[in-house]
Design an enzyme around this catalytic site. Structure first.
Site, mmCIF file in Angstrom:
data_model
loop_
_atom_site.group_PDB
_atom_site.id
_atom_site.type_symbol
_atom_site.label_atom_id
_atom_site.label_comp_id
_atom_site.label_asym_id
_atom_site.label_seq_id
_atom_site.Cartn_x
_atom_site.Cartn_y
_atom_site.Cartn_z
ATOM 1 N N GLU A 1 0.828 -1.219 0.000
ATOM 2 C CA GLU A 1 0.000 0.000 0.000
ATOM 3 C C GLU A 1 0.861 1.266 0.000
ATOM 4 O O GLU A 1 0.559 2.227 -0.698
ATOM 5 C CB GLU A 1 -0.909 -0.010 1.234
ATOM 6 C CG GLU A 1 -1.900 1.131 1.230
ATOM 7 C CD GLU A 1 -2.533 1.378 2.593
ATOM 8 O OE1 GLU A 1 -3.314 2.326 2.687
ATOM 9 O OE2 GLU A 1 -2.227 0.648 3.550
ATOM 10 N N ASP A 2 1.942 1.262 0.797
ATOM 11 C CA ASP A 2 2.676 2.514 1.057
ATOM 12 C C ASP A 2 3.999 2.671 0.301
ATOM 13 O O ASP A 2 4.602 3.738 0.352
ATOM 14 C CB ASP A 2 2.980 2.635 2.563
ATOM 15 C CG ASP A 2 1.706 2.783 3.387
ATOM 16 O OD1 ASP A 2 0.685 3.175 2.803
ATOM 17 O OD2 ASP A 2 1.743 2.490 4.592
#
Length: 739
Positions: free
Chosen positions: A91-92
């Site tokens: 996600e990051d």
């Protein structure tokens, strides 16, 4: 206070946290597994190196903390710890699912991808969007149950470290934690995590209440310790004499549970008598642990008088979460009732660790236990993700906290169902088709209706009929998510078929009125009849709820130039939201009914909670103002139900176009052989209308009768009356309103 720690100290802290992770884990790991965990840790450190949490701390603290919860408190395997360390990496950062798969294999990639799917959900606060988010999260159960377990650990750490967030965010996150995450943790047997999630949820949603109860618990700690010591001393000698290895400890009721009880029973903190329980944990082998539990029960009841109605044996029949324990309530020291929980070390481990401990003790040849059974049922429910998201989540939640009953099939097999389950719920638990065609049940050999509520120990045989079909009324009494989902799906299919027929009928009728059925005409009709979708329109035409006279009114208004001007304005505002192909029939709550007979009575809306159509409500019979309608969660509801239960009336909002209603027809005419057969043939066979009661008597060639039928609307009732009038000998058919 601002965060200020040097890079060097942060590096030391990261290294210390990693050592703690391996040191305190529930399971032991091979060298290969330790290398995989180390590799995941190093990748996570590198991937999150430039990120910080809202507190100012390095972001890597969060994945390590989540991995610790997964390792210590849930007790999962090395694969889960690796996935927990990597849960925010896709996600990051620049890492992809393919990278994770290449580095750690397919299992880790599936779990991390499932967690990423949840993380990408829309963060909007709108209720329907939130419901959709929860549904998508629950759908990850199809990937791997560890996705949900790690997500629960992630949510727990976020709740523990929420102080730096703005107040509105705190309340939003705490509310959804109480709404879905705590019930999920409960259902997966994670009782400690469930308790902490609920307590933290209360801390942010009702901080004053939380602090008040927490302070009172702190003040009474010493008193409770003295009580537990007094209890222990009384039975210690007898337990030692039998050479048991055991520990006795107190278990306090959680702050959230105390608050819940105060609200549900309308009592103060001091009026709650079971604020803590005593737990006896003994050492035993698998062969003797049941025998030992009852032996300890015998010792406890030799010293303290038991309350026979409060005995709960979850050793002979474990809960579907895998929970096993023997619970008794006894009159303890100082004349106070106290709950005693008796369990082996193995049972205690399963109660604390839930899902993971259950697998540690499971043999390969053992039959499926309730927890896996539940997971399989959930996966079945998820196979029908087309239902409305809000209903889906509400139905799913129904069975998360439900207390259980155990009932028997005719062959003696045991089925676990939620408390208040009906014969129809049981039928759906056997098989969907059995549920769909269920028309009754034999409970302990006696014939009962499908709405009959079951209790533990009942033996149930389902009676089916090929002509039986589900109706919307079934949703009033079924309680299992499986039954509700299946019934809603079949009703939706029926509505679609009726809407398709309705579209054909509408096209034909409009042609006679010199109007072409196109998107413009549909939008005008939807606006005219104050509906929301084109399917609503077609469905109501199909059922006869919108008749020829109403269509003629529409045509008349259309030809009126003045009205037409306003209609065009309405049309402009509705064109963007109404589609001719919109595949949905929306409930239009237009009627409030009371009692089991679902009568329409005079009522007033109570100003204290101001319910609106669609709210869950009840009626209260006042002395001077007739029936007042309150929301079920009205602030005054508990007080009214506790003090004036005899004046409470069942009430609900209905969409009259989807609800069948009872009508009584009075018949009069000249009698002849086969008359009753002709009447019932027209009603049941030709018009597929259900006869609820039939009473016909004849004397000297003249007959009189009353027939109660269940019809969809007045149009269907009128058509039925007209058809009965065509029978030779029938003189009058009229509707009456009293028996």
């Amino acid at each position: 206070m601002a965060y200020s720690v040097s890079i060097e100290d942060e590096s030391k802290e990261i290294a210390r946290q990693y050592k703690d992770l391996l040191k305190g884990s529930y399971q032991s790991f091979t060298n290969v597994e330790k290398k995989e965990i180390r590799k995941a840790f190093e990748i996570a450190v590198e991937a999150h190196s430039k990120q910080r949490r809202k507190t100012g701390e390095p972001y890597i603290y969060h994945p390590i903390a989540v991995a610790k919860i997964v390792a210590y408190e849930i007790g999962l395997d090395a694969t889960s710890i690796v996935a927990a360390l990597l849960h925010d990496v896709i996600e990051d950062t620049h890492f992809t699912v393919e990278d994770i798969k290449r580095l750690f294999g397919e299992n880790v990639a599936i779990i991390v991808n499932g967690l990423t799917k949840i993380a990408h959900l829309n963060k909007d606060q709108n209720a329907s969007v939130q419901a959709e988010n929860f549904r998508k999260m629950l759908l990850t159960l199809n990937d791997d149950v560890r996705v949900i377990l790690i997500k629960i650990a992630d949510r727990l750490h976020n709740m523990q470290t929420m102080d730096a967030m703005p107040l509105d965010k705190q309340i939003k996150i705490a509310s959804e934690t109480i709404y879905i995450y705590a019930p999920l943790a409960h259902r997966l047997g994670l009782y400690n995590i469930k308790t902490e999630l609920e307590n933290l949820g209360l801390k942010y949603t009702e901080p004053d209440v939380y602090k008040d109860i927490a302070d009172k618990i702190t003040q009474s700690k010493e008193e409770q310790s003295i009580y537990i010591e007094s209890f222990s001393n009384t039975i210690k000698e007898s337990l030692d004499k039998e050479e048991f290895e055991y520990t006795i400890k107190g278990r306090r009721k959680s702050i959230y549970s105390i608050r819940k009880k105060m609200l549900s029973q309308g009592v103060t903190y001091d009026e709650i008598y079971d604020k803590f329980a005593i737990r006896i944990i003994y050492k035993s082998d698998l062969k003797n642990e049941k025998f030992d539990a009852w032996k300890i029960y015998s010792i406890v009841t030799d010293h303290f008088i038991p309350n026979p109605s409060r005995l709960r044996d979850w050793i002979s029949q474990p809960k579907s979460t895998g929970y096993e324990s023997l619970h008794i309530t006894v009159m303890g020291p100082l004349g106070k009732w106290v709950e005693v929980q008796i369990r082996s070390e193995r049972m205690d481990e399963i109660a604390e660790k839930g899902y993971a401990a259950h697998y540690k003790y499971k043999n390969n040849n053992e039959r499926e236990n309730g927890l896996e059974d539940w997971l399989n049922k959930i996966k079945e429910t998820l196979e029908n993700p087309d239902t409305n998201a809000f209903d889906f989540v509400e139905d799913f939640k129904l069975n998360l906290y439900a207390k259980e009953i155990f009932v028997f099939t005719p062959d003696g097999d045991l089925k676990a169902l939620p408390k208040n389950a009906t014969a129809l719920d049981f039928a759906f638990a056997i098989h969907t088709q059995v549920g769909m065609t269920c028309r009754g049940a034999k409970v302990n050999g006696k014939l009962k209706p499908i709405s009959h509520q079951l209790i533990s120990g009942d033996q149930v045989e389902i009676i089916t009929s090929k002509s039986q079909k589900p109706n919307v009324g079934w949703l009033d009494f079924v309680v299992t998510a499986r039954a509700r989902t299946r019934i809603k799906n079949i009703l939706k299919e029926d509505q679609k078929k009726i809407a398709e027929e309705g579209k054909e009928i509408l096209s034909r009728k409009l042609r006679h009125l010199k109007i072409i059925l196109n998107e413009k005409a549909v939008n005008e009709l939807v606006a005219f009849f104050k509906l929301r979708t084109s399917q609503d329109l077609f469905y109501r035409i199909g059922t006869g709820a919108i008749d020829n006279n109403q269509l003629k009114e529409y045509v008349a208004s259309r030809s009126n130039a003045f009205v037409s001007f306003f209609k065009n304005k309405i049309k402009r505002s509705t064109t963007s939201t109404v589609s001719i192909e919109k595949d949905e029939v929306v409930d239009k709550y237009d009627s409030l009914v009371f009692g089991k007979e679902e009568e329409q009575l005079e009522y007033k809306i109570s100003p204290c909670c101001s319910p609106i159509p669609g709210d869950k409500v009840f009626g209260f019979v006042t002395i001077n103002e007739g029936i007042k309608v309150h929301k079920k969660d009205c602030p005054n509801a508990i007080s009214l139900q506790a003090n004036y239960a005899y004046r409470i009336m069942i009430a609900k909002w209905i969409d009259s176009t989807k609800q069948e209603f009872k009508a009584i027809l009075k018949l009069y005419g000249a009698d002849h052989v086969g008359m009753v057969n002709e009447i019932t043939k027209i009603i049941s066979k030709d018009m597929s209308v259900n006869i609820l009661s039939l009473n016909i008597s004849g004397i000297e060639g003249v007959f009189e009768g009353k027939i109660t039928v269940s019809v969809k609307n007045k149009t269907q009732l009128q058509k039925l009356s007209d058809n009965i009038k065509k029978i030779e000998g029938i003189e009058t058919v009229e509707r009456i309103y009293k028996h």
